[in-house]
Design an enzyme around this catalytic site. Sequence first.
Site, short mmCIF file in Angstrom:
data_model
loop_
_atom_site.label_atom_id
_atom_site.label_comp_id
_atom_site.label_asym_id
_atom_site.label_seq_id
_atom_site.Cartn_x
_atom_site.Cartn_y
_atom_site.Cartn_z
N GLU A 1 141.50 -4.09 50.98
CA GLU A 1 140.50 -4.11 49.91
C GLU A 1 140.04 -2.69 49.62
OE1 GLU A 1 138.27 -8.33 50.90
OE2 GLU A 1 137.66 -6.57 52.03
N ASP B 1 132.17 2.93 46.68
CA ASP B 1 131.22 4.00 46.96
C ASP B 1 129.93 3.71 46.20
OD1 ASP B 1 130.19 6.29 47.97
OD2 ASP B 1 131.46 7.67 46.87
N LYS C 1 137.38 0.29 49.21
CA LYS C 1 136.11 0.68 49.84
C LYS C 1 135.24 1.32 48.77
CE LYS C 1 134.19 3.07 53.84
NZ LYS C 1 133.13 3.80 53.11
N TYR D 1 132.58 -9.35 48.93
CA TYR D 1 133.79 -9.39 49.75
C TYR D 1 133.61 -10.07 51.10
CZ TYR D 1 131.21 -5.19 51.14
OH TYR D 1 130.22 -4.33 51.51
N ARG E 1 121.48 -2.62 53.50
CA ARG E 1 122.05 -2.74 54.85
C ARG E 1 121.07 -2.26 55.91
NH1 ARG E 1 124.20 0.22 58.68
NH2 ARG E 1 125.75 -0.76 60.04
N LYS F 1 141.78 -5.34 57.06
CA LYS F 1 141.26 -6.36 57.95
C LYS F 1 142.39 -7.30 58.37
CE LYS F 1 136.94 -6.49 55.28
NZ LYS F 1 136.09 -7.32 54.39
N SER G 1 129.05 -1.63 60.85
CA SER G 1 129.77 -0.50 60.28
C SER G 1 131.25 -0.67 60.61
CB SER G 1 129.27 0.81 60.85
OG SER G 1 127.92 1.02 60.53
N LEU G 2 132.10 0.10 59.94
CA LEU G 2 133.53 0.06 60.21
C LEU G 2 133.98 1.37 60.85
CD1 LEU G 2 134.95 -1.53 56.94
CD2 LEU G 2 134.64 -2.64 59.15
N GLU H 1 128.81 -4.84 47.28
CA GLU H 1 128.46 -3.45 46.99
C GLU H 1 127.91 -3.35 45.58
OE1 GLU H 1 128.95 0.60 48.82
OE2 GLU H 1 129.24 -1.44 49.55
N CYS I 1 133.33 27.54 15.28
CA CYS I 1 133.61 28.74 14.51
C CYS I 1 134.32 28.30 13.23
CB CYS I 1 134.49 29.71 15.31
SG CYS I 1 135.09 31.10 14.32
N CYS J 1 131.23 33.72 17.55
CA CYS J 1 132.52 33.34 18.13
C CYS J 1 132.97 34.42 19.13
CB CYS J 1 133.57 33.17 17.04
SG CYS J 1 135.23 32.80 17.68
N CYS K 1 140.46 33.65 12.67
CA CYS K 1 140.16 33.52 14.09
C CYS K 1 141.46 33.22 14.85
CB CYS K 1 139.14 32.41 14.32
SG CYS K 1 138.59 32.26 16.04
N LYS L 1 139.71 6.43 55.01
CA LYS L 1 138.99 7.30 54.06
C LYS L 1 139.98 8.18 53.30
CE LYS L 1 134.92 8.31 54.24
NZ LYS L 1 133.76 7.99 53.36
N CYS M 1 136.31 36.09 17.42
CA CYS M 1 136.33 36.85 16.16
C CYS M 1 134.95 37.35 15.73
CB CYS M 1 136.93 36.00 15.04
SG CYS M 1 135.91 34.59 14.55
#
Length: 673
Positions: A120, A124, A122, A226, A143, A290, A79-80, A178, A424, A408, A430, A314, A411
């Site tokens: 780089e 999701d 990240k 990566y 992972r 990094k 993990s980071l 990813e 409409c 509508c 209108c 983040k 009107c």
Amino acid sequence: MDVMQRMERLVEQLNQYNYHYYTLDQPLISDKEYDALYDQLTALETEAGMALPDSPTNRVGGELLKGFKPHRHLSSLWSLDKAQNEEHLLNWNNRALKLIADYNSKNPDSPLPAPTYVVELKFDGLTLNLTYSDGQLVQAATRGNGTVGEGILAQVKTIKSVPLSIPYRDGTIEVQGEGIMNLSVLAKYNETAVEPLKNARNAAAGALRNLNPRTTAERKLSAFFYNVGYSDGISFADHREMMEFLKDNRFKVNPYVTYFDSFDGVMQELHSISDNRSSLDYLIDGAVIKITDMRTREVLGYTDKFPRWAVAFKFEAEETTTVLESVSWNVGRTGKITPLAKVEAVELAGVTVQNCTLNNAGDIERKNLKFALGSRVFIRRSNDVIPEILGKVTDEQDGEEIIVPEHCPACGFPLEQRGAHLFCNNRLECKPQIVARITHFASRDAMDIETFSEKTAEQLYDEVNVHEPSDLYTLTYEDLIKLERFGEKKANNLLDAIEQSKGRDLASFLFALGIPNTGKSTTKVLAEHFRDLTAVMSATEEELTVLPDIGGIVAESIVSFFADPFMQASIQKMLSLGVEAKAPEKSSAPVTDSFFSGKTVVLTGTLHRLSRDEATERLEALGAKVTGSVSKKTDLVIAGEKAGSKLAKARELGIPVMENEEEWIKLLDGEQN
């Protein structure tokens, strides 16, 4: 050539075409040609009773899997550590600098180099760990806890940007990346999905952990790679060398990878990524920093949980949950009825959100929101765009019902369902439609009536009976001077602006009319081709569809619009009152000897001295073709401030980039003088 040799040749061809299509985004052949070769391979495999390990026909198996088997990674997936703000980032860098200095003081004969950095994105999505043995993909895993994950080889094989075999065949390697679902792919999938997917992250993770690989394949996932986490036969001096290895072995590497000699450059890059994240076609939740030198990484090592040579920064969330409080229905200038949701106020990407968009009535059904009032929903915000409701957090129908109107809301006219949208059709009475049409008619890109606003349009509708754009040209000083907030100067200024608008060109007039399904570029094409309003109004669908960017739907919209007696009468009234709708000036012979002539140019980022439209117009006048996306066919990218993914892709493809605004404007001026 025997069957096996023909199979080997076809597998090599098809994998090469897949690599260019899915990884490089540079197709070499048409889909039809690819399908023909694929069918040949399928027939040969049937004849031989077997398929080669890296055959593209192996990407989707036919069996429902019974479960996931544990897989122990050859090297730990760490993990980071996370930095929540710039102070945390500086603290991380200062710790790394101190460790490097301490090492160098104790090892003066073999000091570590001054640190350089790589930034780089990240992603999701879902982390993937791929194992290749002697060039063949033999395993893919999640992972998990970093030591043991779940084997998902059958699912990962469906990702066409993942190579089934690679040129490197000297032992075993593990490659990390990813798995993602592009936002454009998600939107297209949801158009026809029985159960729409709520967000791209969950869509990717759910697909890769689905026991039916065919379901995974339907999601059309992609992946970016990566890191080489393990190798028994190769090592790298630095990060750049490792990334070149990945690219050389046909892995899809994100173009948004930047290198810096100083940490100040890193900080600036993080701001740029944050500003431009909404332009990306995939979700990111931050960036990863990094140290590039591999020997330095080895010396710095790891804490109990994290590497000391990398950190994740983040960003503020662009997606969160809140409570849906109410839904109102707005009427647009075309009569389209659009739902607008009010939600419980929530902080999202640095902004307090209270209103969210819902595309149409059908959107409510597709996103399981029919019984969602008072319930918690997912929302996503992208930069300055109004946030969108993605779906309900739970699948239960535990909220109050959203009532879709039958009449509508402005009107009371009965609504008509056209596709997924409600309309409409009472356009003559209108009020919201009429006010919006008049406002659009007077807008800058249309008739450009200065000082005009939506508030002015509403006031003229209510108090002077202006019910269509042509009524603007009948206004008198006596009509305006009696209005609230209209003094002598303001009344005369508006009348002067309306008078000046009579001389606008044909393209502006056509855009001002608000023809459905047409924008500025289409009306410009119409004006330059037909050069006469009467010719445009009498054009047939067949005549229109031969023009650039005009397909059947747009052609039908144009023909139907001008066939309407109400619109014909309105246009004739404007012409009789002095509106000219001037034909465009004859363009001079195309420039063929300028710096830009013959070049395909992409504009990106914020420009200061010229607007995007002005820059486009001047480039086209000098013989350039200006397009919106970067590809191998792009000759030049002009990048302003906060240029994002387009600039990164240009650098990745080796396309020339001009970032100095003074420089390229001098070229524009010099070519025109």
